[in-house]
Design a protein around this motif. Structure first.
Motif, mmCIF file in Angstrom:
data_model
loop_
_atom_site.group_PDB
_atom_site.id
_atom_site.type_symbol
_atom_site.label_atom_id
_atom_site.label_comp_id
_atom_site.label_asym_id
_atom_site.label_seq_id
_atom_site.Cartn_x
_atom_site.Cartn_y
_atom_site.Cartn_z
ATOM 1 N N ARG A 97 -8.535 3.945 4.467
ATOM 2 C CA ARG A 97 -8.079 3.190 3.136
ATOM 3 C C ARG A 97 -9.242 2.850 2.555
ATOM 4 O O ARG A 97 -10.207 2.311 2.995
ATOM 5 C CB ARG A 97 -7.335 1.959 3.616
ATOM 6 C CG ARG A 97 -6.097 2.293 3.896
ATOM 7 C CD ARG A 97 -5.180 0.722 3.968
ATOM 8 N NE ARG A 97 -3.845 1.026 4.434
ATOM 9 C CZ ARG A 97 -2.934 -0.059 4.130
ATOM 10 N NH1 ARG A 97 -3.198 -1.324 3.736
ATOM 11 N NH2 ARG A 97 -1.709 0.074 4.580
ATOM 12 N N LEU B 280 -1.873 -6.166 -0.517
ATOM 13 C CA LEU B 280 -1.524 -4.711 -0.107
ATOM 14 C C LEU B 280 -1.817 -4.423 1.392
ATOM 15 O O LEU B 280 -1.359 -3.349 1.717
ATOM 16 C CB LEU B 280 -2.327 -3.919 -0.677
ATOM 17 C CG LEU B 280 -2.142 -3.822 -2.526
ATOM 18 C CD1 LEU B 280 -2.918 -2.640 -3.266
ATOM 19 C CD2 LEU B 280 -0.721 -3.822 -2.995
ATOM 20 N N TRP C 259 1.083 -1.363 0.056
ATOM 21 C CA TRP C 259 -0.083 0.152 0.047
ATOM 22 C C TRP C 259 0.896 1.088 -0.028
ATOM 23 O O TRP C 259 1.604 1.560 0.959
ATOM 24 C CB TRP C 259 -1.067 0.011 1.175
ATOM 25 C CG TRP C 259 -1.963 1.026 1.155
ATOM 26 C CD1 TRP C 259 -1.727 2.241 1.591
ATOM 27 C CD2 TRP C 259 -3.389 0.862 0.689
ATOM 28 N NE1 TRP C 259 -2.918 2.991 1.403
ATOM 29 C CE2 TRP C 259 -4.048 1.964 0.735
ATOM 30 C CE3 TRP C 259 -3.925 -0.255 0.055
ATOM 31 C CZ2 TRP C 259 -5.049 2.347 0.336
ATOM 32 C CZ3 TRP C 259 -5.407 0.042 -0.289
ATOM 33 C CH2 TRP C 259 -5.939 1.308 -0.332
#
Length: 552
Positions: free
Chosen positions: A20, A173, A7
């Motif tokens: 997120r 991620l 990420w």
């Protein structure tokens, strides 16, 4: 592998947007060089990704890398429309080293991920999925060949790749707080999440959903048994899938299921939000449907010199620039059709996806009156059409070809092929009037008129989608009077046609040729007002606060 194997954003995250988020969309219109879109849904998603970058949001995009894109719109020998599928190759995508298997039709299919770095086109990081790799057999490789493939099993497989494959990218991620589905194409995602958490509430608190369709008939539904055979529900039994989706009949409605398994949903204009709430009212277990009006990215779409002239209140410079902005469009007209269009002639543009409800040929309802309109003594009109029909919609292709035939007979009528981001920009730069003729209330939002207005084109539109929130007739646009939608379609078409021609003949053409002060005033008012509320910066901010952060 680089930074994008985890990420990562090349900017410091704005603390207002720290959660997120992964944004799932079957299509993204990001740049002319990247053929991952068909029309408005993709243009909207592309602007969202650009504004998320500009606001430094903690977001990524999840899409599919279409090997043949949507299709390349070309001409046959007689100038009528042809469909060509060309392989696409991209050297600007990076390999983050993410590869995994997804189950389709009870068979493993390998999925490879390629990333569009944020810096390339100033978007959030974009992760694109492909099955067109050596590890797969031929059939599996074709899943990600064509956007909106005509074969139903392939489209179902595409949804599985987007939904389940996208979820696996996110797992690689490190996870997200919110999964945002832009339309319900990625629906297998919710079954994947239920399989992971075994709790509907755990799924719902992570899901946000945007619906774009203003009528039930347009919402995709498929047989539950077929979906089960295709592994749409992952490792869930068909009984579990029915239980959590509420699909106890023979078919599963994608939109209704998404509404039942999301914490929050939205329509894409105030009117569409109302239509959606009315349409789904009475269905058990659906989430709240808010309204977040679509918008477009000003920095990408608006001509900066035109903006500067507007801000400086230099009317003469504004008019001069607008005339100069027509040249690149008229060069394309000359190249494709052999016709020389003039900068000082009123230019009407109709350009968008060729779907029946958008009524591309409404101007031709009465050919005799149309020919009189475009050949007015001393006040001529130039008309340009452009847009892509679905490549297997022969009715829409027939309309396109009829327009081609009509255009052959007139030096000031043109129909252009190749309606993609680059041509779209030139059409908006070159238009004086941006004509929009959907059958109300079937246009959920429509955003082409926003970017046209940013570039000095005046909207002339049915009052549908975003227009009721913007348009004021004779002040910042020209508007069709509202027609009773209970009337038969033929009567609605006739009334809309009569109103359209009356306004063209008695208001628009005289304003352009006689009352230039009024024309420039409307153009300036339109340009000033559209960048206020209809910038995707506002939209991207609203999605975080109203959808991802639950109004915090």
């Amino acid at each position: 592998m680089g930074n994008y194997s985890k990420w990562y954003h090349p900017y410091a995250i704005n603390e207002k947007y720290s959660e997120r988020v992964a944004y799932f969309s079957m299509e993204f219109g990001i740049d002319q060089a990247l053929k991952t879109y068909s029309g408005g849904l993709g243009y909207l998603a592309g602007s969202h990704m650009r504004s998320a970058y500009e606001l430094r949001q903690n977001m990524i995009g999840i899409g599919i890398l279409w090997k043949y894109g949507y299709y390349d719109q070309v001409r046959q020998d007689d100038q009528k429309m042809g469909v060509q599928f060309l392989k696409k190759y991209y050297t600007f995508l990076e390999d983050p080293g993410i590869k995994f298997q997804v189950t389709i039709h009870n068979n493993p299919v390998w999925v490879k991920v390629l990333v569009l770095p944020a810096e390339t086109f100033r978007t959030v990081p974009m992760y694109f999925l492909t099955t067109d790799i050596a590890e797969n057999d031929y059939i599996s490789r074709t899943i990600t060949h064509r956007l909106y493939d005509q074969e139903l099993p392939t489209r179902i497989a595409q949804s599985i790749i987007l939904g389940v494959g996208g979820a696996k990218v996110i797992e690689a991620l490190g996870g997200v707080a919110t999964y945002h589905m832009n339309e319900a194409h990625a629906l297998p995602l919710v079954f994947h999440l239920f399989e992971k958490y075994r709790d509907v509430q755990e799924v719902k608190k992570r899901m946000a959903f945007t619906t774009h369709t203003p009528e039930k008939a347009g919402n995709e539904e498929n047989e539950v048994e077929l979906l089960n055979k295709m592994s749409f529900f992952g490792g869930l039994s068909i009984e579990e899938a029915r239980e959590i989706s509420g699909a106890h009949g023979s078919h599963l409605d994608y939109t209704l299921t998404a509404l039942r398994l999301s914490k929050m949903a939205n329509g894409v204009s105030q009117l569409h939000g109302e239509v959606s709430r009315d349409m789904w009212e009475g269905n058990e277990g659906i989430c709240e449907i808010k309204s977040i009006t679509n918008a477009q990215n000003v920095n990408y779409w608006q001509n900066p010199d035109l903006r500067a002239a507007l801000d400086a209140n230099e009317d003469e410079r504004l008019v001069q620039l607008k005339a100069e902005m027509k040249k690149p469009l008229f060069d394309i007209v000359a190249d494709q059709t052999g016709k020389i269009f003039k900068n000082d002639v009123l230019t009407i543009v109709w350009a968008r996806r060729f779907a029946a409800y958008k009524r591309a040929d409404l101007l031709l309802h009465d050919l005799h009156r149309f020919f009189e309109l475009i050949n007015r003594e001393g006040q001529p009109v130039q008309v340009i059409w452009a847009g892509k029909p679905y490549p297997y919609d022969h009715g829409a292709i027939g309309v396109f070809n009829r327009l081609v035939e009509v255009s052959h007979k007139h030096k000031n009528v043109a129909i252009l092929t190749g309606y993609e981001l680059s041509l779209s920009r030139k059409l908006k730069d070159g238009a004086d009037i941006w004509l929009n003729t959907p059958r109300r209330p079937r246009e959920a939002s429509g955003t082409s008129g926003m970017t046209a207005a940013m570039n000095g084109a005046i909207n002339f539109s049915v009052q549908d989608g975003w227009l009721p929130e913007f348009g004021r007739h004779g002040e910042n646009s020209f508007l069709f009077p509202i027609v009773d939608t209970a009337l038969p379609n033929e009567e609605q078409d006739q009334i809309d046609y009569n109103n359209m021609m009356d306004i063209l003949e008695n208001e628009i053409i005289p304003a352009y040729y006689v009352d230039r002060k009024k024309w420039v005033s409307i153009m300036k008012q339109s340009m000033n007002e559209v960048v206020g509320y209809f910038s995707s910066e506002r939209m991207a901010d609203e999605y975080y606060h109203l959808m991802y952060q639950n109004g915090k």
